[in-house]
Scaffold this motif. Structure first.
Motif, PDB file in Angstrom:
ATOM      1  N   TYR A 160       0.849  -1.190   0.000  1.00 51.39           N
ATOM      2  CA  TYR A 160       0.000   0.000   0.000  1.00 51.39           C
ATOM      3  C   TYR A 160       0.886   1.242   0.000  1.00 51.39           C
ATOM      4  CZ  TYR A 160      -2.863   3.735   1.961  1.00 51.39           C
ATOM      5  OH  TYR A 160      -3.487   4.933   2.187  1.00 51.39           O
TER       6      TYR A 160
ATOM      7  N   LYS B 146       2.860   0.064  -9.689  1.00 50.87           N
ATOM      8  CA  LYS B 146       1.907  -1.033  -9.935  1.00 50.87           C
ATOM      9  C   LYS B 146       2.599  -2.233 -10.589  1.00 50.87           C
ATOM     10  CE  LYS B 146      -2.406   1.471 -10.282  1.00 50.87           C
ATOM     11  NZ  LYS B 146      -3.594   1.696 -11.071  1.00 50.87           N
TER      12      LYS B 146
ATOM     13  N   SER C 269      -2.032  -1.348  -3.583  1.00 53.67           N
ATOM     14  CA  SER C 269      -3.103  -0.360  -3.642  1.00 53.67           C
ATOM     15  C   SER C 269      -2.488   1.014  -3.431  1.00 53.67           C
ATOM     16  CB  SER C 269      -4.223  -0.689  -2.654  1.00 53.67           C
ATOM     17  OG  SER C 269      -3.975  -0.124  -1.414  1.00 53.67           O
TER      18      SER C 269
ATOM     19  N   SER D 242      -3.215   5.223  -2.775  1.00 57.71           N
ATOM     20  CA  SER D 242      -4.144   6.291  -2.422  1.00 57.71           C
ATOM     21  C   SER D 242      -3.429   7.623  -2.575  1.00 57.71           C
ATOM     22  CB  SER D 242      -4.671   6.103  -1.001  1.00 57.71           C
ATOM     23  OG  SER D 242      -3.615   6.194  -0.085  1.00 57.71           O
TER      24      SER D 242
ATOM     25  N   ASP E 250      -7.161   3.587  -5.092  1.00 62.80           N
ATOM     26  CA  ASP E 250      -8.041   2.816  -4.205  1.00 62.80           C
ATOM     27  C   ASP E 250      -8.755   3.739  -3.224  1.00 62.80           C
ATOM     28  OD1 ASP E 250      -7.288  -0.379  -4.455  1.00 62.80           O
ATOM     29  OD2 ASP E 250      -5.743   0.997  -5.140  1.00 62.80           O
TER      30      ASP E 250
ATOM     31  N   SER F 156     -13.410   3.461  -6.101  1.00 62.17           N
ATOM     32  CA  SER F 156     -13.161   2.622  -4.915  1.00 62.17           C
ATOM     33  C   SER F 156     -14.172   1.491  -4.858  1.00 62.17           C
ATOM     34  CB  SER F 156     -13.274   3.453  -3.634  1.00 62.17           C
ATOM     35  OG  SER F 156     -12.359   4.500  -3.644  1.00 62.17           O
TER      36      SER F 156
ATOM     37  N   LYS G 296     -13.354  -1.180  -7.412  1.00 61.94           N
ATOM     38  CA  LYS G 296     -12.183  -1.974  -6.991  1.00 61.94           C
ATOM     39  C   LYS G 296     -12.562  -2.930  -5.859  1.00 61.94           C
ATOM     40  CE  LYS G 296      -8.394   0.569  -8.598  1.00 61.94           C
ATOM     41  NZ  LYS G 296      -7.236  -0.278  -8.634  1.00 61.94           N
TER      42      LYS G 296
ATOM     43  N   THR H 208      -3.390  -4.176   1.990  1.00 63.47           N
ATOM     44  CA  THR H 208      -3.632  -3.101   1.023  1.00 63.47           C
ATOM     45  C   THR H 208      -4.447  -1.967   1.645  1.00 63.47           C
ATOM     46  OG1 THR H 208      -5.528  -4.366   0.229  1.00 63.47           O
ATOM     47  CG2 THR H 208      -3.471  -4.586  -1.014  1.00 63.47           C
TER      48      THR H 208
ATOM     49  N   LYS I 254      -7.385  -1.900   3.237  1.00 62.20           N
ATOM     50  CA  LYS I 254      -8.849  -1.866   3.115  1.00 62.20           C
ATOM     51  C   LYS I 254      -9.452  -2.374   4.415  1.00 62.20           C
ATOM     52  CE  LYS I 254      -8.703  -2.448  -1.839  1.00 62.20           C
ATOM     53  NZ  LYS I 254      -9.380  -1.281  -2.384  1.00 62.20           N
TER      54      LYS I 254
ATOM     55  N   SER J  66      -4.939  -9.633  -3.922  1.00 64.66           N
ATOM     56  CA  SER J  66      -4.625  -8.338  -4.504  1.00 64.66           C
ATOM     57  C   SER J  66      -5.899  -7.602  -4.883  1.00 64.66           C
ATOM     58  CB  SER J  66      -3.754  -8.540  -5.727  1.00 64.66           C
ATOM     59  OG  SER J  66      -4.390  -9.443  -6.578  1.00 64.66           O
ATOM     60  N   ALA J  67      -5.807  -6.272  -4.724  1.00 63.63           N
ATOM     61  CA  ALA J  67      -6.975  -5.452  -5.061  1.00 63.63           C
ATOM     62  C   ALA J  67      -6.927  -5.082  -6.533  1.00 63.63           C
ATOM     63  CB  ALA J  67      -6.948  -4.191  -4.221  1.00 63.63           C
TER      64      ALA J  67
END
Ligand code: SAH
Ligand code: SF4
Ligand code: F3S
Length: 473
Positions: free
Chosen positions: A278, A311, A318, A320, A348, A390, A393, A423, A425, A472-473
């Motif tokens: 992240y 990435k 993820s 932000s 994300d 978001s 995802k 990640t 979340k 993985s997101a």
């Protein structure tokens, strides 16, 4: 110490109420904290200093002998909120005239004398680099002498002070202080001073201690954490060292500046299973013209390339970001370019802000020409777009298993627990027999744009369990 996140949508605003520990004749301190995680970490340093000086802590304003507010100056509304609290403290002080009221942190640094003059019940104003002087200043304040200490230091990093933390799952560790970037909208370089880093060895010792105490997650903090350098080691070296301490201890870091996001750091994140996948990478705007006016030192193209490299280099990462709507001179076209970047990167999550002019910054002199209603309209467009991304995802995770470090009870229901994926979340699931501090595998069955909901599909022990890779997101 209980910590309540009171406004997570508009950046990091917390109140923290220390636990109550009362001994005969001991003066009791009550402290509230606003602002970013750096401020929370600083409050733990202040509590450590005060405890060593013989003070106790209380969660009750009524029984407090000393009331501190650790403040944020990053936007006007952060300061307004503190002025509101100072008004409340004034009423308490009327009932208890011996009570000492102190303002710490970035507002103390920014407003200094002005704060003393406008708030006659404030006894102490102490900036972020002067916390060692608090006991001495408090003694004088108790004897009726108001005090102000706002010198910034080039070396102070509180390296030798063990922050007073409450046992828990996650701990913050400040590894560098200050900021040299001087983005034109930002007060931080003025309130926190120049960049300085702690030694790698002292960070290593602190994290070893945290692992031994049973913490399961550590977040390395700095305003520009990835510009960390202790003279020998850079931030990637520090991350690799800390990650090697205990493979069951998750490692996070915030906040990174795009300029200092090296390939070596990206590789280090990819190479270590316990470094969370992240990255929080503030972009602020998608328009090159605005980025230049902001003095962000990168172009939209450079940022997009960097996001691609991250990435590609860290599968399942993820991302932000932070975004500002309505910077001076921002046109519809600049705003449209920001929306484009949001779509193109596919963040994300994002922390989104209306531009808030701050006195003495460079942008202050650029005026504040985007009308309030237009700022709000653009901000809402940004928020709506980000929410839809978001949500999409998160929907991709329905039916998947994710690994969660269990942090505590869900704020909405005491029969549910919550924790985060690596990640970052948030996952909510029924309690069952799960313990706080465990790594569990949760199967996701429904989502919204901010949270995943599911049920536990497997557990590993908090002490000896090794984190597996999150989906993985
Ligand atoms: N050091 C970090 C974050 C600093 S403050 C970084 O550089 O990314 C956190 C966020 O607050 C910033 O990223 C920015 O988006 C926002 N911010 C800072 N000053 C602001 C201002 N004057 N008006 C609106 N938002 C601001
Ligand atoms: Fe502020 Fe920019 Fe420094 Fe971040 S990098 S703290 S936004 S001046
Ligand atoms: Fe606010 Fe100071 Fe942090 S201005 S964001 S508390 S560094």
């Amino acid at each position: 110490m209980g910590i309540a996140r009171i406004d997570c949508l508009s950046f990091f605003h917390y109140i923290c109420y220390p636990k109550t520990t009362i001994m005969a004749n001991q003066r009791q301190v009550y402290i509230e904290t606003y602002g970013c995680q750096m401020n929370l970490a600083d409050t733990e340093v202040v509590l450590s200093i005060l405890t060593s000086a013989g003070y106790g802590q209380t969660s009750s304003l009524r029984t407090a002998d000393v009331v501190f507010v650790n403040t944020c100056a990053v936007r006007e509304n952060a300061e307004q909120r503190v002025f509101g609290r100072l008004g409340d403290f004034k009423r308490f002080k009327k009932e208890n005239p011996g009570m000492v009221v102190g303002v710490l942190g970035c507002m103390a640094e920014r407003l200094r004398k002005e704060l003393m003059e406008s708030e006659s019940h404030v006894d102490l104003v102490v900036g972020p680099d002067e916390y060692r002087r608090i006991p001495e200043l408090l003694e004088s304040a108790i004897n009726g002498q108001r005090g102000i200490a706002v010198r910034l230091s080039r070396v102070e990093n509180y390296d030798d002070i063990v922050p007073l933390r409450t046992e828990g799952v996650s701990a913050w560790v400040s590894v560098m202080r200050g900021c040299d970037k001087f983005c034109t909208f930002c007060v931080v370089p003025f309130t926190r001073g120049r960049e300085r880093s702690r030694s790698l060895e002292s960070v290593r010792r602190e994290v070893e201690h945290l692992a031994a105490q049973g913490f399961r997650e550590v977040t390395l903090l700095g305003q520009n954490v990835n510009s960390y350098h202790d003279g020998t080691s850079d931030f990637a070296d520090l991350m690799a060292t800390v990650a090697g301490i205990d493979r069951t201890l998750r490692l996070r870091f915030t906040t990174s500046h795009p300029q200092d996001m090296s390939e070596k750091l990206i590789q280090t994140i990819a190479d270590h299973e316990n470094i969370c996948k992240y990255v929080h990478l503030p972009v602020q705007s998608g328009s090159d013209r605005i980025l230049e006016l902001m003095n962000r030192s990168y172009t939209r193209e450079h940022y997009l390339r960097l996001a691609r490299t991250i990435k590609d280099g860290i599968p399942g990462v993820s991302l932000s970001t932070d975004l500002i709507a309505g910077f001076p001179t921002e046109t519809e076209d600049d705003h449209r370019q920001t929306l484009e970047v949001i779509r193109e990167v596919g963040f994300d999550g994002a922390f989104t802000f209306k531009y808030s002019p701050r006195e003495n910054t460079k942008a202050w002199h650029m005026g504040d020409d985007v009308p309030e209603d237009l700022k709000l309209e653009r901000l809402n467009q940004i928020i709506d777009l980000q929410r839809s991304i978001s949500l999409r995802k998160n929907q991709e995770l329905i039916g998947r298993d994710v690994e969660v470090l269990v942090e505590g009870e869900s704020t909405k229901s005491s029969s549910d627990l919550c924790g985060r994926t690596d990640t970052n979340k948030m996952v909510v699931f029924p309690k069952g027999t799960t313990q706080i501090g465990q790594y569990v595998t949760a199967r996701i069955d429904r989502v919204n744009s901010a949270t995943l909901f599911g049920a536990v599909a497997g557990t590993s022990s908090a002490k000896s369990g090794e984190p597996r890779l999150a989906a993985s997101a």
